[in-house]
Enzyme design. Sequence first.
Site, PDB file in Angstrom:
ATOM      1  N   THR A 163       2.436   1.927  10.158  1.00 59.21           N
ATOM      2  CA  THR A 163       1.287   2.052  11.051  1.00 59.21           C
ATOM      3  C   THR A 163       1.130   0.783  11.874  1.00 59.21           C
ATOM      4  OG1 THR A 163      -0.989   2.844  11.219  1.00 59.21           O
ATOM      5  CG2 THR A 163      -0.551   1.166   9.546  1.00 59.21           C
ATOM      6  N   TYR A 164       0.242   0.867  12.850  1.00 59.53           N
ATOM      7  CA  TYR A 164      -0.002  -0.250  13.765  1.00 59.53           C
ATOM      8  C   TYR A 164      -1.435  -0.737  13.617  1.00 59.53           C
ATOM      9  CZ  TYR A 164      -1.588  -2.442  18.085  1.00 59.53           C
ATOM     10  OH  TYR A 164      -2.191  -3.291  18.973  1.00 59.53           O
TER      11      TYR A 164
ATOM     12  N   CYS B 210       2.601   6.721  10.823  1.00 57.34           N
ATOM     13  CA  CYS B 210       2.468   7.380   9.509  1.00 57.34           C
ATOM     14  C   CYS B 210       3.586   8.388   9.272  1.00 57.34           C
ATOM     15  CB  CYS B 210       1.105   8.042   9.360  1.00 57.34           C
ATOM     16  SG  CYS B 210      -0.276   6.885   9.532  1.00 57.34           S
TER      17      CYS B 210
ATOM     18  N   PHE C   3      -8.664   1.367   5.589  1.00 58.76           N
ATOM     19  CA  PHE C   3      -8.644   2.254   6.751  1.00 58.76           C
ATOM     20  C   PHE C   3      -8.534   1.457   8.039  1.00 58.76           C
ATOM     21  CE2 PHE C   3     -13.140   1.383   5.844  1.00 58.76           C
ATOM     22  CZ  PHE C   3     -13.609   0.960   7.081  1.00 58.76           C
TER      23      PHE C   3
ATOM     24  N   ALA D  29      -6.596   6.014  10.357  1.00 62.61           N
ATOM     25  CA  ALA D  29      -5.559   6.086   9.334  1.00 62.61           C
ATOM     26  C   ALA D  29      -6.079   5.462   8.040  1.00 62.61           C
ATOM     27  CB  ALA D  29      -4.298   5.358   9.801  1.00 62.61           C
ATOM     28  N   ILE D  30      -5.579   5.959   6.922  1.00 60.41           N
ATOM     29  CA  ILE D  30      -5.962   5.436   5.613  1.00 60.41           C
ATOM     30  C   ILE D  30      -4.706   5.202   4.788  1.00 60.41           C
ATOM     31  CG2 ILE D  30      -7.122   5.975   3.428  1.00 60.41           C
ATOM     32  CD1 ILE D  30      -9.179   7.559   5.025  1.00 60.41           C
TER      33      ILE D  30
ATOM     34  N   ARG E 119       0.841  -1.195   0.000  1.00 56.24           N
ATOM     35  CA  ARG E 119       0.000   0.000   0.000  1.00 56.24           C
ATOM     36  C   ARG E 119       0.874   1.242   0.000  1.00 56.24           C
ATOM     37  NH1 ARG E 119       1.076   2.196   4.702  1.00 56.24           N
ATOM     38  NH2 ARG E 119       1.194   0.940   6.605  1.00 56.24           N
ATOM     39  N   GLY E 120       0.243   2.389  -0.228  1.00 54.34           N
ATOM     40  CA  GLY E 120       0.957   3.643  -0.064  1.00 54.34           C
ATOM     41  C   GLY E 120       1.103   3.981   1.410  1.00 54.34           C
ATOM     42  N   GLY E 121       1.893   4.995   1.690  1.00 53.37           N
ATOM     43  CA  GLY E 121       2.016   5.472   3.059  1.00 53.37           C
ATOM     44  C   GLY E 121       3.197   4.897   3.805  1.00 53.37           C
TER      45      GLY E 121
END
Length: 223
Positions: A79-80, A178, A161, A141-142, A74-76
Amino acid sequence: MFEVYRLGTVPYRKAWDMQKERVRRIDEGDASNQLLLLEHPHTITLGRGSHAEHLLLSSEEYARRGIDVVEIDRGGDVTYHGPGQLVGYPLFHLGERGNDAHCYLRDLEESLIIALRAFGIEGERKPPYTGVWVGDEKVAAIGVKFNRGRRRRGYITSHGFALNVCSDLSYFDLIVPCGIREYGVTSMERLGKKVSMDEVMDRVVEGISRVFGWEAVEGVHSS
């Protein structure tokens, strides 16, 4: 129309494989648009834009704490995911909605803002960041991937998300969420709303249905 699958707790890698298979079937015309709703065991994911310095522990220490670390497509950034967090994976063919990736991200945010409003929480956007915020703290978050269809013209989305319902927020202290150091994270529970995961799922489905203009139909999970 989109089908909704409520899957309970699913290991991250299994859910990722599930997404890839279902995206393929949507592309081939063998499956409808669908939304997977689930929770993950403790997992840290690194998107394509991740930076190693945003992992604050060694791989050995994450493993000792029972946290799986997964590099994904994915992009970004990092994250947890974990118990008490509602994860949603919309697998949608965007060719039906103008194939607009930017609009899709804003529509996901709007769907979650509508869902939170049902519980008396005023979520908002915080440009230039993606996600849903309450003040200076991110509650959802997305991070998505736009898969190019091979048989159908247009993108088919995957990933999605993560909405903190009653998450243990201390796990976010083990990363730079992020890649954002100056702002924090929060949860619905921390904001004073103790609600069941089922209630939140219902409101999220309603929000997505309203924003995307599609009827939601409950799917039957067979695997």
